[in-house]
Design a protein around this motif. Structure first.
Motif, PDB file in Angstrom:
ATOM      1  N   GLN A 194      99.049 -48.384 -42.970  1.00 53.96           N
ATOM      2  CA  GLN A 194      99.453 -49.783 -43.053  1.00 53.96           C
ATOM      3  C   GLN A 194      98.900 -50.490 -44.286  1.00 53.96           C
ATOM      4  O   GLN A 194      99.453 -51.506 -44.719  1.00 53.96           O
ATOM      5  CB  GLN A 194      98.975 -50.543 -41.807  1.00 53.96           C
ATOM      6  CG  GLN A 194      99.711 -50.208 -40.533  1.00 53.96           C
ATOM      7  CD  GLN A 194      99.179 -50.998 -39.348  1.00 53.96           C
ATOM      8  OE1 GLN A 194      98.020 -51.430 -39.352  1.00 53.96           O
ATOM      9  NE2 GLN A 194     100.012 -51.187 -38.343  1.00 53.96           N
ATOM     10  N   LYS A 195      97.837 -49.956 -44.861  1.00 52.55           N
ATOM     11  CA  LYS A 195      97.120 -50.669 -45.915  1.00 52.55           C
ATOM     12  C   LYS A 195      97.996 -51.147 -47.066  1.00 52.55           C
ATOM     13  O   LYS A 195      97.850 -52.293 -47.518  1.00 52.55           O
ATOM     14  CB  LYS A 195      95.985 -49.780 -46.453  1.00 52.55           C
ATOM     15  CG  LYS A 195      95.033 -50.509 -47.386  1.00 52.55           C
ATOM     16  CD  LYS A 195      93.841 -49.625 -47.754  1.00 52.55           C
ATOM     17  CE  LYS A 195      92.880 -50.380 -48.661  1.00 52.55           C
ATOM     18  NZ  LYS A 195      91.708 -49.544 -49.027  1.00 52.55           N
ATOM     19  N   ILE A 250      93.550 -52.539 -39.707  1.00 54.77           N
ATOM     20  CA  ILE A 250      94.414 -51.966 -40.735  1.00 54.77           C
ATOM     21  C   ILE A 250      94.209 -50.464 -40.775  1.00 54.77           C
ATOM     22  O   ILE A 250      93.097 -49.982 -41.038  1.00 54.77           O
ATOM     23  CB  ILE A 250      94.107 -52.561 -42.126  1.00 54.77           C
ATOM     24  CG1 ILE A 250      94.225 -54.086 -42.100  1.00 54.77           C
ATOM     25  CG2 ILE A 250      95.055 -51.982 -43.172  1.00 54.77           C
ATOM     26  CD1 ILE A 250      93.828 -54.739 -43.413  1.00 54.77           C
ATOM     27  N   CYS A 271      99.658 -54.547 -46.182  1.00 50.41           N
ATOM     28  CA  CYS A 271      98.845 -55.607 -45.592  1.00 50.41           C
ATOM     29  C   CYS A 271      98.305 -56.580 -46.640  1.00 50.41           C
ATOM     30  O   CYS A 271      97.940 -56.184 -47.757  1.00 50.41           O
ATOM     31  CB  CYS A 271      97.691 -55.011 -44.796  1.00 50.41           C
ATOM     32  SG  CYS A 271      98.233 -54.220 -43.261  1.00 50.41           S
ATOM     33  N   VAL A 289      97.903 -58.565 -37.766  1.00 52.62           N
ATOM     34  CA  VAL A 289      97.317 -57.321 -37.278  1.00 52.62           C
ATOM     35  C   VAL A 289      95.816 -57.502 -37.106  1.00 52.62           C
ATOM     36  O   VAL A 289      95.161 -58.226 -37.862  1.00 52.62           O
ATOM     37  CB  VAL A 289      97.601 -56.134 -38.228  1.00 52.62           C
ATOM     38  CG1 VAL A 289      99.086 -55.826 -38.279  1.00 52.62           C
ATOM     39  CG2 VAL A 289      97.075 -56.427 -39.627  1.00 52.62           C
ATOM     40  N   ILE A 316      94.806 -61.249 -41.297  1.00 55.02           N
ATOM     41  CA  ILE A 316      95.470 -60.198 -42.051  1.00 55.02           C
ATOM     42  C   ILE A 316      96.886 -60.020 -41.497  1.00 55.02           C
ATOM     43  O   ILE A 316      97.094 -60.030 -40.271  1.00 55.02           O
ATOM     44  CB  ILE A 316      94.702 -58.861 -41.961  1.00 55.02           C
ATOM     45  CG1 ILE A 316      93.282 -59.041 -42.521  1.00 55.02           C
ATOM     46  CG2 ILE A 316      95.432 -57.752 -42.719  1.00 55.02           C
ATOM     47  CD1 ILE A 316      93.238 -59.410 -43.987  1.00 55.02           C
ATOM     48  N   TYR A 317      97.837 -59.810 -42.428  1.00 55.88           N
ATOM     49  CA  TYR A 317      99.238 -59.693 -42.033  1.00 55.88           C
ATOM     50  C   TYR A 317      99.855 -58.450 -42.669  1.00 55.88           C
ATOM     51  O   TYR A 317      99.584 -58.136 -43.828  1.00 55.88           O
ATOM     52  CB  TYR A 317     100.029 -60.933 -42.447  1.00 55.88           C
ATOM     53  CG  TYR A 317      99.549 -62.192 -41.770  1.00 55.88           C
ATOM     54  CD1 TYR A 317     100.128 -62.620 -40.579  1.00 55.88           C
ATOM     55  CD2 TYR A 317      98.505 -62.941 -42.321  1.00 55.88           C
ATOM     56  CE1 TYR A 317      99.676 -63.777 -39.943  1.00 55.88           C
ATOM     57  CE2 TYR A 317      98.054 -64.093 -41.694  1.00 55.88           C
ATOM     58  CZ  TYR A 317      98.648 -64.507 -40.505  1.00 55.88           C
ATOM     59  OH  TYR A 317      98.190 -65.645 -39.882  1.00 55.88           O
ATOM     60  N   ARG A 318     100.683 -57.787 -41.886  1.00 57.96           N
ATOM     61  CA  ARG A 318     101.438 -56.630 -42.379  1.00 57.96           C
ATOM     62  C   ARG A 318     102.853 -57.067 -42.725  1.00 57.96           C
ATOM     63  O   ARG A 318     103.510 -57.733 -41.937  1.00 57.96           O
ATOM     64  CB  ARG A 318     101.465 -55.530 -41.313  1.00 57.96           C
ATOM     65  CG  ARG A 318     102.342 -54.319 -41.696  1.00 57.96           C
ATOM     66  CD  ARG A 318     102.249 -53.229 -40.629  1.00 57.96           C
ATOM     67  NE  ARG A 318     102.583 -53.745 -39.307  1.00 57.96           N
ATOM     68  CZ  ARG A 318     103.830 -53.880 -38.852  1.00 57.96           C
ATOM     69  NH1 ARG A 318     104.874 -53.561 -39.626  1.00 57.96           N
ATOM     70  NH2 ARG A 318     104.049 -54.343 -37.634  1.00 57.96           N
TER      71      ARG A 318
END
Length: 239
Positions: free
Chosen positions: A177-178, A173, A181, A170, A158-160
């Motif tokens: 941040q959701k 989450i 992401c 990351v 998962i990436y922000r």
């Protein structure tokens, strides 16, 4: 740039009144990029320019002027205007406003001009408006020098999204941040334009919104009032 520029392919992006009978016109041209010009007497009932200074009409134009604001000296319609209706019309106005807001004056983008023609034709055909918009938005960002760097992204992670750092891996989450992401699989699918996959389309809509906001700043689009309540949220970014 020379004082007189002749026979440039162009489309009108936006017009506004100027003095008693003239118009200020923002144009997207093939060779010179975005150009702003005065069209003298265009609001006069007898002006032959009046009908041509409309969005979605392919034009050939000439102008003069050394400064940022030019004076249009000639315009000819080289094909019939594209008569967009309903949602296609509003999407076309949205595309025009993106160009008006994001392109710098006299900065040529011939490849983007071709994609602009593509998106207008797709809006006219109304086959897949969402696909056409996502493709155009991605090309616009690329032409502005904004690349989605996903070379190091792994599908299962998962990436922000961070406007300054790009995509940051990351472990967890948070609620705040959701919205920023994405899975690595989604990011790889967006860059590969795998828009036949519904989950990639949804992720692309969200990512394009974030990236365009970064480029445009907080000032809202004028077309927002038209978009709200008319176009499904699944199609247009929530700008």
């Amino acid at each position: 740039m020379s004082y007189q520029v002749e026979a440039q392919a162009a489309y009108v992006l936006h017009t506004r009144p100027y003095r008693e009978t003239s118009l200020l016109v923002d144009l997207f041209t093939l060779e010179q990029g975005r150009v702003s010009a005065v069209v003298k007497g265009a609001r006069s009932p007898r002006s032959r320019m009046r009908a041509m200074m409309q969005p979605f009409t392919p034009l050939q134009i000439s102008w003069r002027g050394r400064h940022e604001l030019k004076t249009l000296t000639q315009a000819e319609a080289v094909a019939a205007p594209l008569f967009l209706k309903g949602s296609a019309l509003i999407c076309g106005l949205y595309v025009n406003e993106l160009l008006e807001r994001l392109l710098q004056p006299s900065d040529p983008h011939p490849r983007l001009y071709v994609y602009y023609q593509y998106v207008l034709n797709e809006l006219l055909a109304a086959n897949d408006i969402e696909l056409a918009l996502r493709t155009f938005e991605q090309q616009l960002l690329q032409q502005l020098g904004y690349q989605f760097d996903v070379q190091q992204c792994q599908p299962e992670r998962i990436y922000r999204y961070d406007s300054a750092q790009g995509f940051v891996s990351v472990a967890e989450i948070t609620d705040t941040q959701k919205p920023y992401c994405f899975s690595g699989e989604q990011l790889l699918g967006i860059v590969a334009e795998q828009y036949h996959r519904p989950e990639i389309r949804r992720a692309a809509k969200r990512l394009m919104r974030l990236a365009l906001e970064t480029q445009m700043g907080s000032r809202p689009l004028r077309s927002r009032e038209l978009l709200q309540g008319y176009i499904p949220k699944s199609i247009l970014p929530e700008l």
